[in-house]
Design a protein around this motif. Structure first.
Motif, short mmCIF file in Angstrom:
data_model
loop_
_atom_site.label_atom_id
_atom_site.label_comp_id
_atom_site.label_asym_id
_atom_site.label_seq_id
_atom_site.Cartn_x
_atom_site.Cartn_y
_atom_site.Cartn_z
N LEU A 128 0.83 -1.21 0.00
CA LEU A 128 0.00 0.00 0.00
C LEU A 128 0.86 1.26 0.00
O LEU A 128 0.49 2.27 -0.61
CB LEU A 128 -0.93 0.00 1.22
CG LEU A 128 -2.10 -0.99 1.19
CD1 LEU A 128 -2.72 -1.12 2.57
CD2 LEU A 128 -3.15 -0.57 0.16
N PRO A 131 3.42 0.96 -3.88
CA PRO A 131 2.90 0.08 -4.94
C PRO A 131 3.73 0.11 -6.22
O PRO A 131 3.77 -0.88 -6.96
CB PRO A 131 1.48 0.62 -5.19
CG PRO A 131 1.53 2.04 -4.72
CD PRO A 131 2.47 2.03 -3.55
N GLU A 132 4.40 1.23 -6.48
CA GLU A 132 5.22 1.32 -7.69
C GLU A 132 6.44 0.42 -7.63
O GLU A 132 7.08 0.15 -8.66
CB GLU A 132 5.64 2.78 -7.93
CG GLU A 132 6.71 3.30 -6.98
CD GLU A 132 6.18 3.74 -5.61
OE1 GLU A 132 6.97 4.30 -4.84
OE2 GLU A 132 4.98 3.51 -5.33
N GLN A 136 3.86 -8.15 -6.89
CA GLN A 136 2.66 -8.83 -6.41
C GLN A 136 2.82 -9.15 -4.94
O GLN A 136 3.92 -9.05 -4.38
CB GLN A 136 2.38 -10.11 -7.20
CG GLN A 136 3.42 -11.20 -7.06
CD GLN A 136 3.01 -12.47 -7.80
OE1 GLN A 136 1.96 -13.06 -7.54
NE2 GLN A 136 3.85 -12.88 -8.76
N GLN A 181 -4.53 2.92 6.03
CA GLN A 181 -5.03 2.16 4.89
C GLN A 181 -5.39 0.73 5.28
O GLN A 181 -6.32 0.15 4.72
CB GLN A 181 -3.98 2.15 3.78
CG GLN A 181 -3.76 3.52 3.14
CD GLN A 181 -2.59 3.50 2.19
OE1 GLN A 181 -1.47 3.13 2.55
NE2 GLN A 181 -2.83 3.89 0.96
N PRO A 188 -4.18 -3.19 -2.26
CA PRO A 188 -3.08 -2.53 -2.98
C PRO A 188 -3.32 -2.54 -4.48
O PRO A 188 -4.10 -3.34 -4.99
CB PRO A 188 -1.87 -3.40 -2.60
CG PRO A 188 -2.46 -4.76 -2.35
CD PRO A 188 -3.81 -4.50 -1.73
N ALA A 189 -2.63 -1.65 -5.16
CA ALA A 189 -2.77 -1.56 -6.62
C ALA A 189 -1.87 -2.57 -7.31
O ALA A 189 -1.31 -2.30 -8.37
CB ALA A 189 -2.44 -0.14 -7.07
N VAL A 190 -1.73 -3.74 -6.72
CA VAL A 190 -0.92 -4.83 -7.27
C VAL A 190 -1.70 -6.12 -7.06
O VAL A 190 -2.57 -6.20 -6.19
CB VAL A 190 0.46 -4.93 -6.59
CG1 VAL A 190 1.25 -3.64 -6.78
CG2 VAL A 190 0.32 -5.24 -5.11
N GLN A 216 -7.67 -8.68 -9.76
CA GLN A 216 -6.66 -8.09 -8.89
C GLN A 216 -6.33 -8.96 -7.68
O GLN A 216 -5.20 -8.94 -7.19
CB GLN A 216 -7.11 -6.71 -8.41
CG GLN A 216 -6.14 -6.00 -7.48
CD GLN A 216 -6.73 -4.73 -6.91
OE1 GLN A 216 -7.86 -4.36 -7.22
NE2 GLN A 216 -5.96 -4.04 -6.09
N CYS A 217 -7.30 -9.71 -7.17
CA CYS A 217 -7.04 -10.47 -5.94
C CYS A 217 -7.74 -11.83 -5.98
O CYS A 217 -8.67 -12.04 -6.76
CB CYS A 217 -7.50 -9.67 -4.72
SG CYS A 217 -9.26 -9.27 -4.70
#
Length: 273
Positions: A128, A131-132, A136, A181, A188-190, A216-217
């Motif tokens: 979180l 994320p960049e 995964q 968060q 997360p964006a992964v 995504q999940c």
């Protein structure tokens, strides 16, 4: 309509029976050497960095089997390097974020995070926050989805957490501003894979699973104990499958052929207790 992953419908704490037979982890450890030759035949990865995070009251030594296995599959494996996990401490969370960023910038590649139990909560926090830098996230029996009623972990584990980490329990640490968060149950964006066991005697399955889009999940059921997840041959097979996916081409777990038939026989065909 978008397909969704959903939390396990279990409610309350783990059953007393499952908590009492957590010692079966010793059997999972004993079986592992006999399955090692088959595990060694699994596809190799692309060499990207993988960061392993230990569970509550465990240190890097608890991850030796998982580390050896993934290193043998060609990954650049590291452990968190912060000693024993004594709860969701702010200093550890900050140091973890820095380590993820350091690995990413040092290798030029995004990092996969694999967290066992409370280590998965740290991994979620890292994903979180950075994320960049993360490719995964894989959690193993991790309490990533605690409801408003608070943790439903086994009473023994909750008492140990209060004694070691904070007298008011894990909820105090999750309420830290930097953990905002986490308590909002954001994903997360992964890609995120949550491995859980319905016979887990420590973390109940509803806390080890998440709701979210299947693009995504995912929630992947495994057979075994909580304290044996890091030595469980089925877990290792699934982790290897997840990590071997090409970056940017993540797909939900879908075991096929004979391995898939054996997986379904050992998990989804089992009767929940």
């Amino acid at each position: 309509m978008q397909d969704m992953a959903t939390r396990h419908p279990h409610t309350g704490a783990p059953s007393r029976l499952h908590s009492l037979i957590e010692w079966r982890a010793l059997a999972e450890m004993a079986v592992l050497p006999f399955t090692w030759p088959a595990l060694a035949q699994l596809p190799r990865g692309d060499g990207h960095p993988v960061l392993l995070l230990p569970g509550f009251m465990a240190d890097e030594g608890s991850l030796f089997a998982l580390k050896a296995f993934l290193a043998g599959r060609g990954y650049a494996v590291e452990t968190w390097g912060l000693g024993r996990n004594i709860g969701f401490q702010r200093r550890h969370a900050q140091a973890l974020e820095q380590k993820i960023r350091h690995l990413h910038h040092g290798t030029g590649r995004r990092v996969s995070l694999v967290g066992w139990s409370l280590g998965g909560v740290f991994a979620l926090y890292g994903a979180l926050q950075a994320p960049e830098c993360v490719r995964q996230l894989v959690t193993l029996g991790s309490p990533v989805n605690v409801g408003p009623e608070g943790s439903q972990a086994s009473p023994l584990v909750k008492a140990l957490y209060r004694m070691v980490a904070h007298p008011l329990g894990a909820e105090v640490h999750v309420m830290q501003p930097r953990a905002k968060q986490l308590r909002e149950h954001l994903l997360p964006a992964v890609p995120m894979s949550c491995l859980y066991s319905i016979s887990d005697g420590v973390v109940p399955p509803q806390e080890a699973t998440v709701d979210g889009p299947q693009q995504q999940c995912e929630n992947i059921r495994v057979a075994g104990s909580h304290t044996g997840l890091g030595f469980n041959a089925m877990v290792m097979c699934i982790v290897a499958d997840r990590l071997a996916q090409p970056e940017g081409d993540w797909k939900p777990f879908n075991p096929a052929g004979l391995p898939g038939a054996l997986y379904r026989l050992m998990t989804h065909a089992a009767v929940p207790l």
